[in-house]
Design a protein around this motif. Structure first.
Motif, mmCIF file in Angstrom:
data_model
loop_
_atom_site.group_PDB
_atom_site.id
_atom_site.type_symbol
_atom_site.label_atom_id
_atom_site.label_comp_id
_atom_site.label_asym_id
_atom_site.label_seq_id
_atom_site.Cartn_x
_atom_site.Cartn_y
_atom_site.Cartn_z
ATOM 1 N N PHE A 23 63.129 52.309 31.214
ATOM 2 C CA PHE A 23 64.260 51.380 30.355
ATOM 3 C C PHE A 23 65.316 52.483 29.748
ATOM 4 C CE2 PHE A 23 60.503 48.770 30.370
ATOM 5 C CZ PHE A 23 60.795 47.654 30.567
ATOM 6 N N THR A 24 64.753 53.521 29.271
ATOM 7 C CA THR A 24 65.821 54.510 28.804
ATOM 8 C C THR A 24 66.984 55.034 29.786
ATOM 9 O OG1 THR A 24 64.169 55.228 27.240
ATOM 10 C CG2 THR A 24 65.990 56.850 27.516
ATOM 11 N N ALA A 25 66.245 55.119 31.058
ATOM 12 C CA ALA A 25 67.172 55.859 32.221
ATOM 13 C C ALA A 25 68.171 54.499 32.411
ATOM 14 C CB ALA A 25 66.154 55.976 33.252
ATOM 15 N N LEU A 45 71.506 61.068 25.655
ATOM 16 C CA LEU A 45 70.037 60.836 25.614
ATOM 17 C C LEU A 45 69.496 60.795 24.401
ATOM 18 C CD1 LEU A 45 69.405 63.340 28.658
ATOM 19 C CD2 LEU A 45 69.456 60.885 28.683
ATOM 20 N N GLY A 46 69.834 61.614 23.445
ATOM 21 C CA GLY A 46 69.375 61.696 22.030
ATOM 22 C C GLY A 46 69.936 60.481 21.332
ATOM 23 N N GLY A 47 71.278 60.043 21.675
ATOM 24 C CA GLY A 47 71.620 58.805 20.937
ATOM 25 C C GLY A 47 71.129 57.546 21.524
ATOM 26 N N ALA A 48 70.385 57.492 22.648
ATOM 27 C CA ALA A 48 69.654 56.594 23.010
ATOM 28 C C ALA A 48 68.566 56.182 22.192
ATOM 29 C CB ALA A 48 69.183 56.592 24.380
ATOM 30 N N ILE A 49 68.044 57.166 21.411
ATOM 31 C CA ILE A 49 66.682 57.114 20.650
ATOM 32 C C ILE A 49 67.242 56.110 19.493
ATOM 33 C CG2 ILE A 49 65.065 58.304 19.064
ATOM 34 C CD1 ILE A 49 65.182 60.393 20.981
ATOM 35 N N ILE A 50 68.358 56.509 18.976
ATOM 36 C CA ILE A 50 68.986 55.293 17.776
ATOM 37 C C ILE A 50 69.016 54.241 18.287
ATOM 38 C CG2 ILE A 50 70.613 55.120 15.949
ATOM 39 C CD1 ILE A 50 71.010 58.465 16.173
ATOM 40 N N VAL A 51 69.692 53.896 19.275
ATOM 41 C CA VAL A 51 70.332 52.779 19.741
ATOM 42 C C VAL A 51 69.135 51.800 20.254
ATOM 43 C CG1 VAL A 51 71.685 51.605 21.438
ATOM 44 C CG2 VAL A 51 72.489 53.689 20.489
ATOM 45 N N GLU A 52 68.128 52.450 20.886
ATOM 46 C CA GLU A 52 66.848 51.538 21.195
ATOM 47 C C GLU A 52 66.092 50.942 20.172
ATOM 48 O OE1 GLU A 52 65.753 53.929 25.204
ATOM 49 O OE2 GLU A 52 64.469 53.997 23.726
#
Length: 348
Positions: A131-133, A281-288
């Motif tokens: 999902f993150t990828a 990749l770090g920003g994905a943590i917030i967006v998710e």
């Protein structure tokens, strides 16, 4: 000699003397020494980065306040039960013993077992990573497809002080969205497109349309950052003597900008883009977490709340390793575009 032939000769001279051009090695064979030297240096850098990543991911997690044994045992657990859990999890072992066990597990592909779920960390990551990828890959593609052409187009249109209003508007717009935090942009997207217009889902991963808002939320700031750099580099490259000469020869626009300008401005732009894309990749943590996307971002927040050390370590390790690989990939692309970045004597 006819005029077309003369022009062809001049174009060949132009291409060979441009800043991004390289000289062919004598004998017609491509020298492998710059790439061999580059591979040796980068291998050492990657190895050092991985070692530092392993050390940091291990030692930063025990510094998180709270006792994971209490979180696992529950609020009603007795002192004896909590102590028994600490022993079973190995939390009472000396720190160096825990570190040796941690590194040993990495060599065998074992990232440990989740304190909260009693499940392999590798299995948790394997479930959430796709999902993150998916989010990150689509975001990176969108960033490159939009930022480079947009920055280059504005740079071309505003060359030599032309269209000052466009230059100012572009700088203000990209500067604004570059500065706004991702969670604010993501929240605005939800309000506008999911609540007011009701054209896209606000959260979840039930359909392909659910990808649109998270990808946009993840990509807006990087698009603005890279587009600003590309615009500035385009303006600089277009003022080079060899491009002035090319314009004087009235070369076709596509050949002029794509063949002669693009490779030279990409060197600086991609160097910064590698750092920005890795940061996505770090920003994905917030967006998710904003869009309730079932990836590693949501999982690591849950793990921090539960003091689930192995899951935190495993996710940070995987994200850090992906960032290292992404930066390496960008460096290789830079080497293919402009061999001078290899640090060898490709130009000699």
């Amino acid at each position: 000699m006819t005029e077309p032939t003369m022009l062809s000769k001049e174009v060949q001279i132009l291409e060979s003397t441009a800043p991004g051009a390289t000289k062919r090695p004598r004998g017609g064979a491509l020298s492998l020494s710059p790439w061999a030297d580059y591979a040796f240096r980068r291998a050492g850098g990657v190895l050092l980065s991985v070692v530092l990543l392993v050390v940091v991911t291990f030692f930063m997690v025990p510094l998180i306040p709270g006792d994971p044994a209490v979180a696992v045992a529950g609020a009603d657990a007795t002192t004896e039960q909590i102590e028994a859990i600490r022993n079973s999890l190995g939390l009472n072992d000396p720190l160096y013993v825990q570190f040796i066990s941690y590194v040993g597990g990495l060599f065998t592909g074992d990232l440990g077992e989740s304190f909260a779920y009693s499940t392999s960390v590798s299995q948790i990551i394997a479930t959430k990573l796709p999902f993150t990828a998916e989010l990150a890959v689509l975001g990176i593609i969108l960033v490159l497809l939009v930022s480079v052409p947009a920055g280059m187009l504005v740079g071309i249109l505003t060359r030599g002080g032309r269209k000052k209003w466009l230059d100012v508007s572009f700088g203000m717009l990209t500067g604004f969205f570059q500065a706004v935090p991702q969670y604010v942009v993501s929240t605005m997207l939800v309000v506008v497109f999911a609540i007011i217009l009701k054209v896209l889902p606000a959260a979840g991963a039930a359909s392909l349309s659910a990808l649109i808002l998270p990808v946009i939320g993840l990509s807006i700031a990087p698009i603005c950052s890279i587009a600003r750099v590309v615009r500035r580099e385009t303006s600089t490259v277009l003022e080079q003597d060899y491009l002035r000469t090319a314009r004087g020869w009235r070369l076709p626009s596509l050949r002029l900008y794509a063949r002669h300008a693009l490779p030279n401005l990409l060197t600086t732009a991609l160097t910064l883009a590698g750092l920005i894309l890795a940061g996505m990749l770090g920003g994905a943590i917030i967006v998710e977490n904003v869009f309730n996307w079932p990836g590693l971002g949501r999982e690591i927040v849950t793990a921090i709340v539960n003091k689930d050390y192995p899951v935190i370590q495993g996710i940070i390790l995987v994200l850090g390793f992906l960032a290292i690989v992404l930066n390496l990939l960008v460096d290789v692309i830079l080497g293919l575009i402009d061999p001078r970045t290899l640090g060898g004597k490709s130009n000699g």
